[in-house]
Design a protein around this motif. Structure first.
Motif, PDB file in Angstrom:
ATOM      1  N   ASP A  82     -53.533 -10.282 -45.558  1.00 53.13           N
ATOM      2  CA  ASP A  82     -52.317  -9.869 -44.842  1.00 53.13           C
ATOM      3  C   ASP A  82     -52.627  -8.755 -43.854  1.00 53.13           C
ATOM      4  O   ASP A  82     -52.133  -8.759 -42.720  1.00 53.13           O
ATOM      5  N   LEU A  83     -53.425  -7.796 -44.284  1.00 47.12           N
ATOM      6  CA  LEU A  83     -53.796  -6.677 -43.427  1.00 47.12           C
ATOM      7  C   LEU A  83     -54.597  -7.168 -42.224  1.00 47.12           C
ATOM      8  O   LEU A  83     -54.365  -6.744 -41.075  1.00 47.12           O
ATOM      9  N   GLU A  84     -55.534  -8.070 -42.455  1.00 43.98           N
ATOM     10  CA  GLU A  84     -56.356  -8.624 -41.376  1.00 43.98           C
ATOM     11  C   GLU A  84     -55.491  -9.368 -40.361  1.00 43.98           C
ATOM     12  O   GLU A  84     -55.662  -9.227 -39.146  1.00 43.98           O
ATOM     13  N   ALA A 329     -58.440   0.245 -41.232  1.00 45.07           N
ATOM     14  CA  ALA A 329     -57.543  -0.925 -41.118  1.00 45.07           C
ATOM     15  C   ALA A 329     -56.106  -0.538 -41.406  1.00 45.07           C
ATOM     16  O   ALA A 329     -55.170  -0.952 -40.707  1.00 45.07           O
ATOM     17  N   ARG A 330     -55.890   0.268 -42.446  1.00 44.01           N
ATOM     18  CA  ARG A 330     -54.519   0.667 -42.782  1.00 44.01           C
ATOM     19  C   ARG A 330     -53.901   1.491 -41.656  1.00 44.01           C
ATOM     20  O   ARG A 330     -52.713   1.362 -41.353  1.00 44.01           O
ATOM     21  N   ARG A 331     -54.689   2.334 -41.014  1.00 38.04           N
ATOM     22  CA  ARG A 331     -54.174   3.140 -39.901  1.00 38.04           C
ATOM     23  C   ARG A 331     -53.877   2.257 -38.690  1.00 38.04           C
ATOM     24  O   ARG A 331     -52.882   2.469 -37.982  1.00 38.04           O
ATOM     25  N   LEU A 332     -54.712   1.254 -38.429  1.00 36.89           N
ATOM     26  CA  LEU A 332     -54.471   0.355 -37.311  1.00 36.89           C
ATOM     27  C   LEU A 332     -53.199  -0.456 -37.533  1.00 36.89           C
ATOM     28  O   LEU A 332     -52.443  -0.742 -36.584  1.00 36.89           O
ATOM     29  N   ALA A 333     -52.960  -0.851 -38.775  1.00 32.71           N
ATOM     30  CA  ALA A 333     -51.784  -1.655 -39.084  1.00 32.71           C
ATOM     31  C   ALA A 333     -50.508  -0.832 -39.071  1.00 32.71           C
ATOM     32  O   ALA A 333     -49.393  -1.361 -38.987  1.00 32.71           O
ATOM     33  N   GLY A 334     -50.655   0.498 -39.145  1.00 30.54           N
ATOM     34  CA  GLY A 334     -49.500   1.379 -39.076  1.00 30.54           C
ATOM     35  C   GLY A 334     -48.703   1.405 -40.344  1.00 30.54           C
ATOM     36  O   GLY A 334     -47.513   1.713 -40.352  1.00 30.54           O
TER      37      GLY A 334
END
Length: 334
Positions: A82-84, A329-334
């Motif tokens: 989901d994150l990807e 990744a978590r920071r990019l996804a906001g």
């Protein structure tokens, strides 16, 4: 005249249609349960229910279509589908690989390297021409982790994207990266026998005029894949030791212009916009236009201090495949 049944009673067509639909749903459910819950093969269902193979296949397809059968994919622990997908959609990337590791610098490099090795082993195709930046500890870890696969289709060439001549002790690592990748993939290595940064544009032009150097520059035009690191404004320890960096004064000038990161020593701001400075003309390496023309551009980078650079690189369209750590990744996804 109303149609009549064999008993002479009028036939209610609506009732007949409803009964037929109910029987179809019942049979559809029965077939679906036998196949998905009891694990019976289609041939066994044919025997069990005395219906044709074609009808069994059709009923299974219809069961999925109307929602009797619902397929749910449950990612295993350590896989962040989901994150990807969120990151890929937000930044219009072809693919994203999120590695189950967080931290800074040396803490994430081995895991990122291992994930990159597996990704390359899986996606490289016969005839690919791969360019790789040579001054990246993460890419060195990736190449070291790759396995030789006898009989596997090989790449055409492995081409160095940046000048490689620098401190002899560090140059050994860059040479090993290229040599190991060529050996693993069965490709022909194409080395860039020139420094990565020179004193002036005139020196750069003179070096690029040398036939051995210009032949490498010509190879950049035919790449199908580029594999790069994403640098922050502060050079990595490996790059700093190599001697292939701008001076402290140059770095300060870049900071004043709003630089947050680079790919192959071409610096960009927080939006990923290339900074137009004379420093670009002192780099012996693939130029930004040639780099952006490569069909598949894979970037490998992680660690908390690189967030701004990674965010700028994906925002500015510098890469279309990103391999990074969970924290970034978590920071990019906001």
């Amino acid at each position: 005249m109303d149609p009549r049944s064999s008993t002479g009673q009028p036939v209610n067509r609506r009732t007949t249609r409803m009964a037929t639909a109910d029987e179809q749903l019942r049979l559809m459910t029965r077939v679906a349960r036998l196949y998905h819950e009891q694990g019976m093969r289609q041939a066994q269902i044919v025997e069990e229910l005395h219906i044709s193979q074609a009808r069994v296949s059709r009923l299974l397809a219809q069961a999925a279509k109307v929602g009797i059968v619902r397929t749910i994919v449950v990612p295993p622990e350590g896989v962040f589908a989901d994150l990807e997908e969120t990151i890929a959609s937000r930044y219009r990337l072809r693919d994203v690989v999120v590695v189950d590791v967080e931290g800074e610098g040396d803490e994430v490099i081995p895991a990122l390297g291992a994930a990159t090795a597996v990704y390359l082993e899986t996606t490289l195709l016969e005839g690919d021409r791969l360019g790789i930046s040579s001054w990246s500890a993460t890419l060195l870890a990736a190449v070291e982790a790759m396995r030789s696969r006898p009989g596997k289709r090989s790449l055409e060439e492995v081409v160095q994207l940046m000048g490689g001549v620098g401190d002899p002790q560090v140059q050994i690592q860059a040479t090993r990266l290229m040599g190991r990748l060529a050996e693993t993939t069965g490709a022909e290595p194409v080395f860039m026998s020139a420094p990565g940064v020179v004193a002036s544009p005139a020196v750069r032009d003179a070096i690029l005029a040398d036939p051995k150097v210009s032949s490498v520059a010509d190879a950049w035009k035919h790449l199908t894949i580029a594999v790069v690191g994403i640098g922050s404004l502060e050079p990595s320890p490996l790059l700093r030791r190599s001697g292939n960096i701008f001076s402290l004064e140059d770095q300060e000038r870049l900071r004043d212009l709003g630089a947050v990161g680079d790919i192959c020593l071409h610096f960009f701001d927080e939006n990923g916009t290339l900074l137009d400075t004379e420093l670009n003309d002192r780099v012996i390496g693939i130029d930004p236009d040639a780099y952006r023309a490569v069909p598949r551009r894979i970037a490998v980078a992680g660690g908390d201090r690189k967030y701004a650079a990674i965010n700028a690189a994906v925002s500015g369209g510098w890469v279309d495949v990103l391999i990074t750590d969970l924290g970034i990744a978590r920071r990019l996804a906001g």
